[in-house]
Design a protein around this motif. Structure first.
Motif, PDB file in Angstrom:
ATOM      1  N   GLU A   1     -31.197 107.775  30.100  1.00 40.59           N
ATOM      2  CA  GLU A   1     -31.372 106.761  31.131  1.00 40.59           C
ATOM      3  C   GLU A   1     -30.385 106.884  32.282  1.00 40.59           C
ATOM      4  O   GLU A   1     -30.734 106.645  33.439  1.00 40.59           O
ATOM      5  CB  GLU A   1     -31.274 105.356  30.523  1.00 40.59           C
ATOM      6  CG  GLU A   1     -32.403 105.012  29.580  1.00 40.59           C
ATOM      7  CD  GLU A   1     -32.144 105.503  28.177  1.00 40.59           C
ATOM      8  OE1 GLU A   1     -31.113 106.172  27.963  1.00 40.59           O
ATOM      9  OE2 GLU A   1     -32.981 105.240  27.296  1.00 40.59           O
TER      10      GLU A   1
ATOM     11  N   LEU B   1     -32.424 107.110  35.660  1.00 42.12           N
ATOM     12  CA  LEU B   1     -32.363 105.937  36.531  1.00 42.12           C
ATOM     13  C   LEU B   1     -31.528 106.243  37.776  1.00 42.12           C
ATOM     14  O   LEU B   1     -31.863 105.809  38.883  1.00 42.12           O
ATOM     15  CB  LEU B   1     -31.781 104.736  35.776  1.00 42.12           C
ATOM     16  CG  LEU B   1     -31.722 103.426  36.565  1.00 42.12           C
ATOM     17  CD1 LEU B   1     -33.099 103.021  37.071  1.00 42.12           C
ATOM     18  CD2 LEU B   1     -31.128 102.306  35.715  1.00 42.12           C
TER      19      LEU B   1
ATOM     20  N   ALA C   1     -38.383 101.572  31.233  1.00 48.50           N
ATOM     21  CA  ALA C   1     -37.691 101.827  29.970  1.00 48.50           C
ATOM     22  C   ALA C   1     -38.690 101.713  28.836  1.00 48.50           C
ATOM     23  O   ALA C   1     -39.587 100.878  28.870  1.00 48.50           O
ATOM     24  CB  ALA C   1     -36.562 100.816  29.773  1.00 48.50           C
TER      25      ALA C   1
ATOM     26  N   TYR D   1     -32.088 100.499  28.866  1.00 48.95           N
ATOM     27  CA  TYR D   1     -31.323 100.659  30.105  1.00 48.95           C
ATOM     28  C   TYR D   1     -29.819 100.541  29.842  1.00 48.95           C
ATOM     29  O   TYR D   1     -29.000 100.840  30.720  1.00 48.95           O
ATOM     30  CB  TYR D   1     -31.785  99.629  31.149  1.00 48.95           C
ATOM     31  CG  TYR D   1     -30.923  98.405  31.266  1.00 48.95           C
ATOM     32  CD1 TYR D   1     -29.855  98.377  32.175  1.00 48.95           C
ATOM     33  CD2 TYR D   1     -31.143  97.283  30.482  1.00 48.95           C
ATOM     34  CE1 TYR D   1     -29.046  97.251  32.282  1.00 48.95           C
ATOM     35  CE2 TYR D   1     -30.341  96.170  30.585  1.00 48.95           C
ATOM     36  CZ  TYR D   1     -29.298  96.159  31.478  1.00 48.95           C
ATOM     37  OH  TYR D   1     -28.488  95.057  31.581  1.00 48.95           O
TER      38      TYR D   1
END
Length: 379
Positions: free
Chosen positions: A116, A120, A139, A145
């Motif tokens: 992540e 992200l 997610a 996350y």
């Protein structure tokens, strides 16, 4: 801001979504799903997948690009999206949002690694570089996350204040207590709300396909950009009451920050305020017991706090005993955040007791806890 589309655009999108791409031999399961889509359209009931895909399709038809990444996003984390199909014979991939218009935007969707922090961070950077594209990260479960917490703290929540850099990144975080254990329940809503200030982002807990459609389209309709955090549903993806009509996407329709009880009477004795999946647990009890003296109001947007809408609700139900109902333990969820606005108001909390863990790992305990919340709400 205008987020509705015209009927011609809506119908052309629904027609495109209801048929397989030319030349594909679909898997047998996909044939069954396609039949159910046709039944929904005939009954004028559009589910979550329809609402979400219609938002992306309408943006593509406006010539803008849509980019999405995350674990299993092609089929959807809970197998609802099916944005990419495979041919049963050749295994070739087909993007279902291709081929609508000659001049449409590009729909890019990628199944990413379970990393992540990196993924992200990349999507956040992409959203800065391409402010007129819709950029989404999903997610697999909301709590995933956690591995990207640094990106959230350092950049997503604070970059506009520190460096005047706006981002329209959407983060879909599956959230909802369904007996799947502590790591598969909570997207840590309380953390996001603690980071909210100075209109830095939008935090929603949405319960209708049409509202999801309008929330997504609002991201590019605004003349500015703000990150959007959606506490996304899991069981609600297929809940029979989580549907919208075709009319909810056209005309003067728009995103609803607060949704009043459609049958709520101003002389109700009890007002239950809530957000997200727990609404449907409360609704089931309200309908089963025929409790016309209880009104249930949903907050679809938690931040920015919808002050005017909530003032109207409080005024309508001014004589009712008021409660905030949440699935999360009392030290989590929205309650602490809402006290910033309701500290002088007589509103009580109904929730699980405070806990160090987001949820129990035992299904039967979860069911007992959920039943207690609902029963206490209607006591």
């Amino acid at each position: 801001y205008k987020t509705a589309i015209d009927e011609k655009t809506r119908d052309s999108i629904l027609d495109h979504l209801a048929k397989f791409p030319e030349g594909i031999t679909p898997l047998s399961k996909m044939k069954r799903l396609q039949k159910s889509k046709h039944k929904m359209l005939e009954a004028d009931k559009l589910d979550w997948a329809f609402g979400e895909l219609m938002a992306y399709a309408s943006i593509l038809k406006e010539g803008k690009d849509v980019r999405m990444s995350g674990q299993d996003v092609k089929r959807g984390t809970f197998s609802h999206r099916h944005a990419v199909l495979r041919d049963a014979n050749t295994f070739e991939e087909y993007n279902i949002l291709d081929g609508m218009d000659k001049d449409q935007g590009k729909y890019r969707i990628f199944n990413s690694f379970l990393s992540e922090f990196a993924v992200l961070g990349f999507e956040y950077g992409y959203s800065l570089a391409s402010p007129n594209s819709l950029v989404i990260w999903e997610a697999q479960f909301g709590d995933f996350y956690n591995g990207a917490q640094t990106m959230v703290d350092q950049f997503i929540s604070a970059a506009e204040s520190k460096w005047q850099r706006m981002s329209g990144l959407i983060m879909l975080l599956p959230h909802g207590f369904e007996g799947q254990g502590p790591e598969h329940s909570s997207a840590r809503l309380e953390r996001w709300l603690q980071l909210c200030a100075e209109l830095n982002m939008v935090v929603c807990n949405i319960t209708s396909p049409a509202n999801m459609f309008h929330a997504i389209r609002r991201q590019l309709a605004w003349p500015f950009r703000k990150p959007l955090v959606v506490m996304s549903p899991k069981s609600l993806l297929r809940h029979p009451k989580v549907v919208s009509s075709k009319a909810d996407f056209v005309g003067d329709t728009h995103f609803q920050e607060v949704i009043d009880d459609p049958n709520g009477k101003s002389n109700a004795k009890r007002l239950l305020l809530c957000s997200g999946k727990v609404y449907f647990d409360l609704l089931e009890k309200q309908e089963a017991d025929k409790r016309k003296d209880v009104a249930i109001v949903r907050m679809e947007q938690l931040y920015p706090f919808p002050e005017k809408q909530m003032e109207a609700i409080m005024k309508k139900y001014d004589k009712a005993e008021k409660f905030w109902v949440q699935e999360e333990p009392s030290n989590m969820g929205s309650w602490s955040y809402l006290l910033r606005f309701w500290r002088k108001m007589d509103i009580n909390l109904i929730s699980k007791k405070e806990s160090a863990s987001p949820a129990t790992g035992f299904k039967y305990i979860h069911e007992e806890q959920q039943a207690k919340i609902v029963n206490d709400a209607f006591a």
